[in-house]
Design a protein around this motif. Sequence first.
Motif, PDB file in Angstrom:
ATOM      1  N   THR A  43       0.745  -1.226   0.022  1.00  0.00           N
ATOM      2  CA  THR A  43       0.033  -0.190  -0.138  1.00  0.00           C
ATOM      3  C   THR A  43       0.770   1.069   0.066  1.00  0.00           C
ATOM      4  O   THR A  43       1.769   1.363   0.857  1.00  0.00           O
ATOM      5  N   VAL A  44       0.390   2.021  -0.738  1.00  0.00           N
ATOM      6  CA  VAL A  44       0.875   3.425  -0.907  1.00  0.00           C
ATOM      7  C   VAL A  44      -0.243   4.488  -0.674  1.00  0.00           C
ATOM      8  O   VAL A  44      -1.040   4.220  -1.345  1.00  0.00           O
ATOM      9  N   VAL A  45      -0.033   5.427   0.377  1.00  0.00           N
ATOM     10  CA  VAL A  45      -0.924   6.408   0.480  1.00  0.00           C
ATOM     11  C   VAL A  45      -0.601   7.839   0.093  1.00  0.00           C
ATOM     12  O   VAL A  45       0.515   8.307   0.590  1.00  0.00           O
ATOM     13  N   ALA A  46      -0.992   8.389  -0.726  1.00  0.00           N
ATOM     14  CA  ALA A  46      -0.715   9.838  -1.236  1.00  0.00           C
ATOM     15  C   ALA A  46      -1.354  10.665  -0.381  1.00  0.00           C
ATOM     16  O   ALA A  46      -2.722  10.976  -0.540  1.00  0.00           O
ATOM     17  N   LEU A  47      -0.638  11.932   0.132  1.00  0.00           N
ATOM     18  CA  LEU A  47      -1.461  12.690   0.754  1.00  0.00           C
ATOM     19  C   LEU A  47      -1.188  13.973   0.208  1.00  0.00           C
ATOM     20  O   LEU A  47       0.166  14.542  -0.172  1.00  0.00           O
ATOM     21  N   ILE A  48      -2.015  14.868  -0.017  1.00  0.00           N
ATOM     22  CA  ILE A  48      -1.950  16.282  -0.553  1.00  0.00           C
ATOM     23  C   ILE A  48      -3.080  17.237  -0.053  1.00  0.00           C
ATOM     24  O   ILE A  48      -4.055  17.146   0.332  1.00  0.00           O
ATOM     25  N   GLU A  49      -2.397  18.466   0.420  1.00  0.00           N
ATOM     26  CA  GLU A  49      -3.279  19.469   0.869  1.00  0.00           C
ATOM     27  C   GLU A  49      -2.946  20.718   0.545  1.00  0.00           C
ATOM     28  O   GLU A  49      -1.515  21.201   0.024  1.00  0.00           O
ATOM     29  N   VAL A  57      -6.504  12.234  -0.379  1.00  0.00           N
ATOM     30  CA  VAL A  57      -5.967  11.044  -0.065  1.00  0.00           C
ATOM     31  C   VAL A  57      -6.171  10.255  -1.262  1.00  0.00           C
ATOM     32  O   VAL A  57      -7.316   9.949  -1.596  1.00  0.00           O
ATOM     33  N   ILE A  58      -5.041   9.512  -1.635  1.00  0.00           N
ATOM     34  CA  ILE A  58      -5.258   8.641  -2.735  1.00  0.00           C
ATOM     35  C   ILE A  58      -4.464   7.311  -2.235  1.00  0.00           C
ATOM     36  O   ILE A  58      -3.438   7.250  -1.903  1.00  0.00           O
ATOM     37  N   ARG A  59      -5.274   6.283  -2.161  1.00  0.00           N
ATOM     38  CA  ARG A  59      -4.462   4.961  -1.958  1.00  0.00           C
ATOM     39  C   ARG A  59      -4.403   4.127  -3.160  1.00  0.00           C
ATOM     40  O   ARG A  59      -5.191   4.010  -3.825  1.00  0.00           O
ATOM     41  N   GLU A 156     -14.033   9.433  11.408  1.00  0.00           N
ATOM     42  CA  GLU A 156     -12.982  10.217  11.763  1.00  0.00           C
ATOM     43  C   GLU A 156     -12.417  10.954  10.394  1.00  0.00           C
ATOM     44  O   GLU A 156     -12.153  12.255  10.374  1.00  0.00           O
ATOM     45  N   LEU A 157     -12.255  10.245   9.349  1.00  0.00           N
ATOM     46  CA  LEU A 157     -11.840  11.133   8.015  1.00  0.00           C
ATOM     47  C   LEU A 157     -12.804  12.122   7.682  1.00  0.00           C
ATOM     48  O   LEU A 157     -12.323  13.131   7.202  1.00  0.00           O
ATOM     49  N   LEU A 158     -13.907  11.903   7.891  1.00  0.00           N
ATOM     50  CA  LEU A 158     -14.991  12.848   7.143  1.00  0.00           C
ATOM     51  C   LEU A 158     -14.946  14.016   8.107  1.00  0.00           C
ATOM     52  O   LEU A 158     -15.441  15.087   7.584  1.00  0.00           O
ATOM     53  N   THR A 159     -14.686  14.000   9.335  1.00  0.00           N
ATOM     54  CA  THR A 159     -14.479  15.271  10.257  1.00  0.00           C
ATOM     55  C   THR A 159     -13.242  16.038  10.443  1.00  0.00           C
ATOM     56  O   THR A 159     -13.123  16.901  11.013  1.00  0.00           O
ATOM     57  N   LEU A 160     -12.206  15.354   9.730  1.00  0.00           N
ATOM     58  CA  LEU A 160     -10.826  15.974   9.832  1.00  0.00           C
ATOM     59  C   LEU A 160     -10.761  17.089   9.295  1.00  0.00           C
ATOM     60  O   LEU A 160     -11.268  17.410   8.144  1.00  0.00           O
ATOM     61  N   ASP A 161     -10.244  18.264   9.896  1.00  0.00           N
ATOM     62  CA  ASP A 161      -9.832  19.648   9.263  1.00  0.00           C
ATOM     63  C   ASP A 161      -8.550  20.128   9.661  1.00  0.00           C
ATOM     64  O   ASP A 161      -8.118  19.464  10.434  1.00  0.00           O
ATOM     65  N   GLY A 162      -8.372  21.248   9.511  1.00  0.00           N
ATOM     66  CA  GLY A 162      -6.912  21.934  10.066  1.00  0.00           C
ATOM     67  C   GLY A 162      -5.734  21.041   9.621  1.00  0.00           C
ATOM     68  O   GLY A 162      -5.393  20.868   8.198  1.00  0.00           O
ATOM     69  N   ASP A 163      -5.032  20.501  10.312  1.00  0.00           N
ATOM     70  CA  ASP A 163      -3.908  19.575  10.164  1.00  0.00           C
ATOM     71  C   ASP A 163      -4.293  18.342  10.008  1.00  0.00           C
ATOM     72  O   ASP A 163      -3.713  17.421  10.531  1.00  0.00           O
ATOM     73  N   ALA A 164      -5.160  18.149   9.056  1.00  0.00           N
ATOM     74  CA  ALA A 164      -5.695  16.512   8.788  1.00  0.00           C
ATOM     75  C   ALA A 164      -4.629  15.502   8.412  1.00  0.00           C
ATOM     76  O   ALA A 164      -4.633  14.639   8.794  1.00  0.00           O
ATOM     77  N   LEU A 165      -3.624  15.972   7.753  1.00  0.00           N
ATOM     78  CA  LEU A 165      -2.555  15.108   7.251  1.00  0.00           C
ATOM     79  C   LEU A 165      -1.587  14.504   8.550  1.00  0.00           C
ATOM     80  O   LEU A 165      -1.313  13.164   8.528  1.00  0.00           O
ATOM     81  N   THR A 166      -1.303  15.518   9.445  1.00  0.00           N
ATOM     82  CA  THR A 166      -0.576  15.165  10.676  1.00  0.00           C
ATOM     83  C   THR A 166      -1.582  13.956  11.478  1.00  0.00           C
ATOM     84  O   THR A 166      -0.902  12.973  11.858  1.00  0.00           O
ATOM     85  N   ALA A 171      -2.448   8.621  13.045  1.00  0.00           N
ATOM     86  CA  ALA A 171      -3.414   7.170  13.183  1.00  0.00           C
ATOM     87  C   ALA A 171      -2.841   5.964  12.666  1.00  0.00           C
ATOM     88  O   ALA A 171      -3.056   4.951  12.778  1.00  0.00           O
ATOM     89  N   LEU A 172      -2.021   6.393  11.570  1.00  0.00           N
ATOM     90  CA  LEU A 172      -1.319   5.311  10.693  1.00  0.00           C
ATOM     91  C   LEU A 172       0.011   4.845  11.318  1.00  0.00           C
ATOM     92  O   LEU A 172       0.578   3.936  11.136  1.00  0.00           O
ATOM     93  N   GLY A 173       0.668   5.776  12.446  1.00  0.00           N
ATOM     94  CA  GLY A 173       1.559   5.523  13.122  1.00  0.00           C
ATOM     95  C   GLY A 173       2.885   5.930  12.229  1.00  0.00           C
ATOM     96  O   GLY A 173       3.948   5.292  12.317  1.00  0.00           O
ATOM     97  N   ALA A 174       2.630   6.990  11.630  1.00  0.00           N
ATOM     98  CA  ALA A 174       3.757   7.332  10.680  1.00  0.00           C
ATOM     99  C   ALA A 174       4.066   9.070  10.671  1.00  0.00           C
ATOM    100  O   ALA A 174       4.631   9.642  10.012  1.00  0.00           O
ATOM    101  N   THR A 175       3.710   9.310  11.976  1.00  0.00           N
ATOM    102  CA  THR A 175       3.981  10.951  12.441  1.00  0.00           C
ATOM    103  C   THR A 175       5.286  11.411  12.112  1.00  0.00           C
ATOM    104  O   THR A 175       5.752  12.091  11.319  1.00  0.00           O
ATOM    105  N   ASP A 176       6.232  10.608  12.806  1.00  0.00           N
ATOM    106  CA  ASP A 176       7.717  10.982  12.626  1.00  0.00           C
ATOM    107  C   ASP A 176       8.268  10.858  11.204  1.00  0.00           C
ATOM    108  O   ASP A 176       8.871  11.670  10.664  1.00  0.00           O
ATOM    109  N   VAL A 177       7.715   9.914  10.208  1.00  0.00           N
ATOM    110  CA  VAL A 177       8.366   9.819   9.044  1.00  0.00           C
ATOM    111  C   VAL A 177       7.678  10.766   8.016  1.00  0.00           C
ATOM    112  O   VAL A 177       8.344  11.550   7.109  1.00  0.00           O
ATOM    113  N   LEU A 178       6.443  11.285   8.318  1.00  0.00           N
ATOM    114  CA  LEU A 178       5.834  12.100   7.690  1.00  0.00           C
ATOM    115  C   LEU A 178       6.549  13.589   7.862  1.00  0.00           C
ATOM    116  O   LEU A 178       6.746  14.332   6.997  1.00  0.00           O
ATOM    117  N   GLU A 179       6.734  14.061   9.338  1.00  0.00           N
ATOM    118  CA  GLU A 179       7.230  15.076   9.923  1.00  0.00           C
ATOM    119  C   GLU A 179       8.574  15.460   9.172  1.00  0.00           C
ATOM    120  O   GLU A 179       9.184  16.279   9.000  1.00  0.00           O
TER     121      GLU A 179
END
Length: 182
Positions: A43-49, A57-59, A156-166, A171-179
């Motif tokens: 799986t690859v998740v592409a995130l764009i904001e 989100v593209i999966r 949860e996805l439907l209610t995200l706003d602001g810093d949604a990608l973080t 939730a994916l356990g990928a905060t450190d690698v994204l930052e």
Amino acid sequence: MYFAALLARTEDGWEASDMELDDVESLSDLIDLARSAAVDDDTVVALIEQEDAWFGVIRVDGEEDPRYFVSNASVADRSSYGAMLTKELLGTDEEDDDLDELDLDGTEDGDDEPVAAYTDEDDGADDEPRAGSEPLPAGPLGDPRLLDDLGVGHKELLTLDGDALTEIADALGATDVLEAVR
């Protein structure tokens, strides 16, 4: 201004890479970029904001059809990358003549300032709608369940706003690698 990143799932967790949008001219280019980041067709998740106005989100799972989600279709459709996603989700393949004159960052060739597609001062009286266009929802569009099995529930996805990608990365356990790629 856009932020875009790819999160590729591996045996050891997630790997993140900055998604270079300069070479992306179509949704197919974006999907190809995501597939090239995959490890063993996982799986690859592409995130764009775009500046907290909307996120997408593209999966991509191997060779399966990609799945898409956009947080606010009407706002996203006013930007180049968002328009690519909304057109795919709505099944419209029409070329938008205005996009031919724009770089995908929303600027005219050589300009540094974004070209405004619509402002509150514009009452739209002189504007003609694009042929065959329907009003876009002022809210989510796409598959809100695309991350359910990865720890981001559709509610949860439907209610995200602001810093949604973080929040998604958390939730994916990928905060450190994204930052690390921000």
